[in-house]
Write a protein that holds these residues in place. Structure first.
Motif, PDB file in Angstrom:
ATOM      1  N   SER A  14      17.799  18.436  18.018  1.00  0.00           N
ATOM      2  CA  SER A  14      17.607  19.786  17.513  1.00  0.00           C
ATOM      3  C   SER A  14      18.912  20.411  17.029  1.00  0.00           C
ATOM      4  O   SER A  14      18.892  21.358  16.253  1.00  0.00           O
ATOM      5  CB  SER A  14      16.975  20.679  18.582  1.00  0.00           C
ATOM      6  OG  SER A  14      17.854  20.882  19.653  1.00  0.00           O
ATOM      7  N   VAL A 139      11.231  21.714   9.822  1.00  0.00           N
ATOM      8  CA  VAL A 139      12.007  22.386  10.869  1.00  0.00           C
ATOM      9  C   VAL A 139      11.346  23.710  11.243  1.00  0.00           C
ATOM     10  O   VAL A 139      11.283  24.074  12.432  1.00  0.00           O
ATOM     11  CB  VAL A 139      13.457  22.611  10.397  1.00  0.00           C
ATOM     12  CG1 VAL A 139      14.224  23.476  11.396  1.00  0.00           C
ATOM     13  CG2 VAL A 139      14.168  21.279  10.198  1.00  0.00           C
ATOM     14  N   TRP A 140      10.851  24.441  10.243  1.00  0.00           N
ATOM     15  CA  TRP A 140      10.175  25.710  10.527  1.00  0.00           C
ATOM     16  C   TRP A 140       8.971  25.490  11.441  1.00  0.00           C
ATOM     17  O   TRP A 140       8.770  26.226  12.421  1.00  0.00           O
ATOM     18  CB  TRP A 140       9.723  26.372   9.228  1.00  0.00           C
ATOM     19  CG  TRP A 140       8.899  27.584   9.482  1.00  0.00           C
ATOM     20  CD1 TRP A 140       9.328  28.846   9.795  1.00  0.00           C
ATOM     21  CD2 TRP A 140       7.456  27.647   9.526  1.00  0.00           C
ATOM     22  NE1 TRP A 140       8.253  29.679  10.018  1.00  0.00           N
ATOM     23  CE2 TRP A 140       7.103  28.973   9.864  1.00  0.00           C
ATOM     24  CE3 TRP A 140       6.451  26.704   9.303  1.00  0.00           C
ATOM     25  CZ2 TRP A 140       5.777  29.376   9.973  1.00  0.00           C
ATOM     26  CZ3 TRP A 140       5.127  27.100   9.419  1.00  0.00           C
ATOM     27  CH2 TRP A 140       4.802  28.426   9.745  1.00  0.00           C
ATOM     28  N   ALA A 143      10.103  24.757  14.992  1.00  0.00           N
ATOM     29  CA  ALA A 143      10.615  25.936  15.693  1.00  0.00           C
ATOM     30  C   ALA A 143       9.528  26.962  15.976  1.00  0.00           C
ATOM     31  O   ALA A 143       9.651  27.762  16.912  1.00  0.00           O
ATOM     32  CB  ALA A 143      11.733  26.581  14.877  1.00  0.00           C
ATOM     33  N   ARG A 165      16.695  27.176  12.242  1.00  0.00           N
ATOM     34  CA  ARG A 165      15.519  27.245  11.370  1.00  0.00           C
ATOM     35  C   ARG A 165      15.844  27.974  10.067  1.00  0.00           C
ATOM     36  O   ARG A 165      15.520  27.495   8.975  1.00  0.00           O
ATOM     37  CB  ARG A 165      14.400  27.971  12.105  1.00  0.00           C
ATOM     38  CG  ARG A 165      13.134  28.197  11.284  1.00  0.00           C
ATOM     39  CD  ARG A 165      12.338  29.340  11.875  1.00  0.00           C
ATOM     40  NE  ARG A 165      13.091  30.587  11.840  1.00  0.00           N
ATOM     41  CZ  ARG A 165      12.894  31.595  12.690  1.00  0.00           C
ATOM     42  NH1 ARG A 165      12.006  31.494  13.660  1.00  0.00           N
ATOM     43  NH2 ARG A 165      13.605  32.698  12.583  1.00  0.00           N
ATOM     44  N   THR A 166      16.512  29.105  10.180  1.00  0.00           N
ATOM     45  CA  THR A 166      16.853  29.890   8.992  1.00  0.00           C
ATOM     46  C   THR A 166      17.799  29.131   8.081  1.00  0.00           C
ATOM     47  O   THR A 166      17.636  29.122   6.853  1.00  0.00           O
ATOM     48  CB  THR A 166      17.487  31.230   9.411  1.00  0.00           C
ATOM     49  OG1 THR A 166      16.556  31.946  10.233  1.00  0.00           O
ATOM     50  CG2 THR A 166      17.841  32.079   8.197  1.00  0.00           C
TER      51      THR A 166
END
Length: 238
Positions: A14, A139-140, A143, A165-166
């Protein structure tokens, strides 16, 4: 890396999710080059596209395709949450999974072949842009949901924090724009990206309803769904 970029785990994958979109571009660069070179030979677009997707599948080890197939089997055949998770853990492919794989390859092939009818570089650039966008949305999804299993692969890796995530989403969008701007205007890219995001949202809501969270398989399914929708949308509106 600062602790704010991940949650709860030290040394897990992660930590690296911010690099997933860039890694996707690097992985797709070889198949994209093969596609561009073969298209220069004036072959029917179908053959270069199939060759490029074959190379891409070999390079990735069909990792995300495997997730798509398992998720399709679990969501399609599971009577309840536990049954769906049990099916997804089974290495054997069922009818839902096989159909999902056929549609994935067919839709990506058709989309890239359609893009090849326009500007020569567009299919290769689109393949790399789709790799970036789909991994950012992957990834979004990761998360956005808790792990559906208490001891699964995804939970062992850790859950990406909001900052990771952003960053992944932002870098994915920028990479896609930078790659495709030489061939198309920003509007089709943004529209295709928005539709890919809706596909990722759809997988996320389905995972929530069916199994109450994410698994490694739903992460792979999100990548595949968003890549397919991005390429198909780009082919239709670019």
């Amino acid at each position: 890396m600062p602790a704010r970029f991940f949650e709860g785990h030290d040394g897990s994958v992660s930590r690296a999710v911010r690099a997933f979109p860039a890694a996707g571009v690097l992985i797709a660069a070889g198949p994209a080059l093969v596609l561009a070179l073969l298209l220069q030979m004036d072959a029917d677009p179908l053959l270069p596209v199939v060759v490029a997707l074959t190379v891409l599948t070999i390079l990735t080890g069909a990792l995300h395709e495997d997730g798509l197939a398992d998720a399709a089997d679990g969501f399609g055949g599971g009577r309840d949450r536990e049954h769906a998770l049990s099916i997804m853990k089974d290495s054997r492919a069922g009818s839902y999974g096989v159909i999902a794989l056929i549609l994935s390859l067919a839709l990506r092939t058709a989309a890239l072949a359609a893009l090849a009818e326009g500007k020569a570089a567009l299919p290769a650039l689109g393949l790399m842009a789709a790799a970036a966008i789909s991994r950012g949305l992957m990834v979004w999804h990761w998360a956005a949901l808790p792990s559906a299993r208490p001891n699964g692969v995804a939970v062992a890796a850790g859950r990406p924090a909001a900052a990771s995530r952003t960053f992944a989403l932002t870098s994915a969008a920028l990479l896609a724009l930078l790659l495709l701007l030489p061939a198309v205007s920003p509007v089709p890219v943004l529209l295709a990206g928005a539709l890919a995001a809706l596909a990722a949202l759809g997988v996320t809501r389905l995972a929530t309803r069916k199994i109450g969270g994410h698994t490694g398989d739903t992460i792979g399914a999100t990548q595949q769904a968003s890549e397919i929708v991005f390429l198909a949308s780009l082919a239709l509106i670019a």
